[in-house]
Scaffold this motif. Structure first.
Motif, PDB file in Angstrom:
ATOM      1  N   ALA A 166       0.818  -1.212   0.000  1.00  0.00           N
ATOM      2  CA  ALA A 166       0.000   0.000   0.000  1.00  0.00           C
ATOM      3  C   ALA A 166       0.851   1.260   0.000  1.00  0.00           C
ATOM      4  CB  ALA A 166      -0.925   0.006   1.213  1.00  0.00           C
ATOM      5  N   ARG A 167       2.168   1.093   0.152  1.00  0.00           N
ATOM      6  CA  ARG A 167       3.099   2.233   0.237  1.00  0.00           C
ATOM      7  C   ARG A 167       2.736   3.135   1.408  1.00  0.00           C
ATOM      8  NH1 ARG A 167       3.529  -1.167  -3.376  1.00  0.00           N
ATOM      9  NH2 ARG A 167       4.683  -0.836  -5.334  1.00  0.00           N
ATOM     10  N   LEU A 168       2.293   2.537   2.505  1.00  0.00           N
ATOM     11  CA  LEU A 168       1.896   3.284   3.694  1.00  0.00           C
ATOM     12  C   LEU A 168       2.733   2.826   4.881  1.00  0.00           C
ATOM     13  CD1 LEU A 168      -1.996   3.187   3.299  1.00  0.00           C
ATOM     14  CD2 LEU A 168      -0.553   5.223   3.124  1.00  0.00           C
ATOM     15  N   VAL A 169       3.302   3.795   5.597  1.00  0.00           N
ATOM     16  CA  VAL A 169       4.101   3.487   6.780  1.00  0.00           C
ATOM     17  C   VAL A 169       3.180   3.471   7.997  1.00  0.00           C
ATOM     18  CG1 VAL A 169       5.934   4.281   8.307  1.00  0.00           C
ATOM     19  CG2 VAL A 169       6.208   4.463   5.824  1.00  0.00           C
ATOM     20  N   ALA A 170       3.061   2.317   8.623  1.00  0.00           N
ATOM     21  CA  ALA A 170       2.222   2.164   9.821  1.00  0.00           C
ATOM     22  C   ALA A 170       3.096   1.709  10.978  1.00  0.00           C
ATOM     23  CB  ALA A 170       1.117   1.152   9.582  1.00  0.00           C
ATOM     24  N   GLU A 171       2.890   2.300  12.153  1.00  0.00           N
ATOM     25  CA  GLU A 171       3.538   1.778  13.346  1.00  0.00           C
ATOM     26  C   GLU A 171       2.795   0.504  13.755  1.00  0.00           C
ATOM     27  OE1 GLU A 171       2.277   4.200  17.056  1.00  0.00           O
ATOM     28  OE2 GLU A 171       2.202   5.587  15.358  1.00  0.00           O
ATOM     29  N   PRO A 172       3.396  -0.348  14.583  1.00  0.00           N
ATOM     30  CA  PRO A 172       2.705  -1.589  14.958  1.00  0.00           C
ATOM     31  C   PRO A 172       1.305  -1.365  15.520  1.00  0.00           C
ATOM     32  CG  PRO A 172       5.007  -1.744  15.562  1.00  0.00           C
ATOM     33  CD  PRO A 172       4.794  -0.333  15.084  1.00  0.00           C
ATOM     34  N   SER A 173       1.127  -0.357  16.379  1.00  0.00           N
ATOM     35  CA  SER A 173      -0.214  -0.076  16.908  1.00  0.00           C
ATOM     36  C   SER A 173      -1.171   0.289  15.799  1.00  0.00           C
ATOM     37  CB  SER A 173      -0.154   1.087  17.915  1.00  0.00           C
ATOM     38  OG  SER A 173       0.814   0.859  18.897  1.00  0.00           O
ATOM     39  N   GLY A 174      -0.674   1.018  14.812  1.00  0.00           N
ATOM     40  CA  GLY A 174      -1.509   1.443  13.699  1.00  0.00           C
ATOM     41  C   GLY A 174      -1.876   0.325  12.751  1.00  0.00           C
ATOM     42  N   ALA A 175      -1.132  -0.774  12.806  1.00  0.00           N
ATOM     43  CA  ALA A 175      -1.346  -1.872  11.868  1.00  0.00           C
ATOM     44  C   ALA A 175      -2.198  -2.999  12.434  1.00  0.00           C
ATOM     45  CB  ALA A 175       0.006  -2.444  11.417  1.00  0.00           C
ATOM     46  N   VAL A 176      -2.603  -2.922  13.705  1.00  0.00           N
ATOM     47  CA  VAL A 176      -3.296  -4.071  14.298  1.00  0.00           C
ATOM     48  C   VAL A 176      -4.637  -4.353  13.628  1.00  0.00           C
ATOM     49  CG1 VAL A 176      -2.148  -3.896  16.540  1.00  0.00           C
ATOM     50  CG2 VAL A 176      -4.315  -2.704  16.176  1.00  0.00           C
ATOM     51  N   ALA A 177      -5.348  -3.299  13.186  1.00  0.00           N
ATOM     52  CA  ALA A 177      -6.644  -3.531  12.537  1.00  0.00           C
ATOM     53  C   ALA A 177      -6.453  -4.245  11.200  1.00  0.00           C
ATOM     54  CB  ALA A 177      -7.375  -2.200  12.334  1.00  0.00           C
TER      55      ALA A 177
END
Length: 315
Positions: A268-279
């Motif tokens: 997706a070319r999106l930088v997510a922190e681990p908390s942001g990626a849980v969903a």
């Protein structure tokens, strides 16, 4: 206990116009089924927290706002409050837990915040004490109706953009985001399921909902998860919202979280922190209802070494 309403969220939307980014819904054709993500990592502070912090600050009477504000945060709320306080030209102090990610603490300083480091279990108590001593107004990271209403604008934007949505997946830490999103989505799209997502290693909200009472996990237990932004559990206020409006909570493993961070970066070319990626992790792991789904990427303030490890894992 009085819960916020969709009218509170609508009022917050008006206050936040021109302050926050109206993030898009991004289709993920690389994922199975019909997944869209809402990239709150594109906010000015890299996370959804700007919504609640800015709304709460705007709601303060001018005299209290001028005296300065204080909060306790592992990173994203502290950055958000510092950013909003700088725009108003007021002092901001953030009590941070020892071990908070350096990238987040450095960002607080760039936005003009003063920081005080304490042991994780003492951060809320320390913030309250400093507020009393120095005449500062405490703006908590989630335990406040104005903060919850501001976070709810994530949900109202989802409902406005995709009224045909069938499921919304939201990270759960303190519960402010999930409480606000569930309030907004249920008012506008009553048939949609709103599902919270937690790491298995910090699943205090899930245990609370299953037991029917608020259960608090100690910092040494929740501190095991890489998802530092959701290591704190709900308050009585956010738990009341989750009980009333959330359709359930699912959990994800550490491996699934890091795999989602990597997939979002590569595909997706999106930088997510681990908390942001849980969903997103819950969706990719097949733990959520089928159908047209939005997964909220709550933030992108990730430590470079964590991002590199996640991207390399399946690259």
């Amino acid at each position: 206990m009085e819960l916020i309403t969709s009218a509170d969220v609508a009022a917050a939307e008006e206050r936040l116009a021109g302050i926050t980014v109206r993030t898009p819904l991004v289709p993920c054709e690389w994922a199975p089924g019909e997944l869209l993500v809402k990239p709150e990592n594109l906010q000015p502070v890299g996370a959804f927290k700007i919504r609640g912090a800015a709304n709460a600050l705007a709601r303060l009477v001018p005299e209290r706002r001028r005296s300065g504000v204080i909060t306790h945060s592992s990173g994203n709320h502290g950055q958000a409050l510092a950013y909003a306080a700088r725009a108003h030209g007021v002092r901001c102090v953030v009590v941070v837990p020892a071990g908070a990610p350096r990238v987040k603490v450095d960002a607080m300083h760039r936005f003009g915040a003063e920081t005080v480091e304490v042991e994780p279990a003492r951060r809320a108590e320390t913030a309250r004490g400093l507020a009393d001593e120095q005449g500062l107004t405490l703006v908590p990271p989630f335990d406040h109706p104005d903060v919850i209403a501001g976070q709810g604008t994530v949900g109202s934007e989802i409902a406005a953009d995709r009224p045909d949505i069938e499921a919304v997946l939201v990270p759960v830490g303190g519960g402010g985001l999930a409480a606000g999103v569930a309030t907004a989505v249920k008012a506008r799209c009553p048939g949609a399921a709103v599902i919270g997502v937690e790491p298995e290693l910090a699943a205090d909200a899930k245990e609370s909902l299953e037991s029917g009472r608020l259960v608090t996990w100690p910092p040494e237990r929740t501190g095991r998860t890489v998802a530092d932004g959701v290591r704190v559990g709900p308050s009585e206020l956010t738990f009341a919202h989750l009980r009333a409006r959330l359709d359930g909570i699912v959990t994800v493993t550490e491996e699934e979280i890091l795999a989602a961070v990597g997939a979002l970066a590569r595909s997706a070319r999106l930088v997510a922190e681990p908390s942001g990626a849980v969903a997103t992790a819950a969706y990719l792991a097949g733990r959520t209802p089928p159908g047209r789904t939005v997964a909220v990427i709550s933030g992108g303030n990730v430590m470079p070494d964590v991002l590199a490890r996640a991207v390399a894992a399946e690259g």
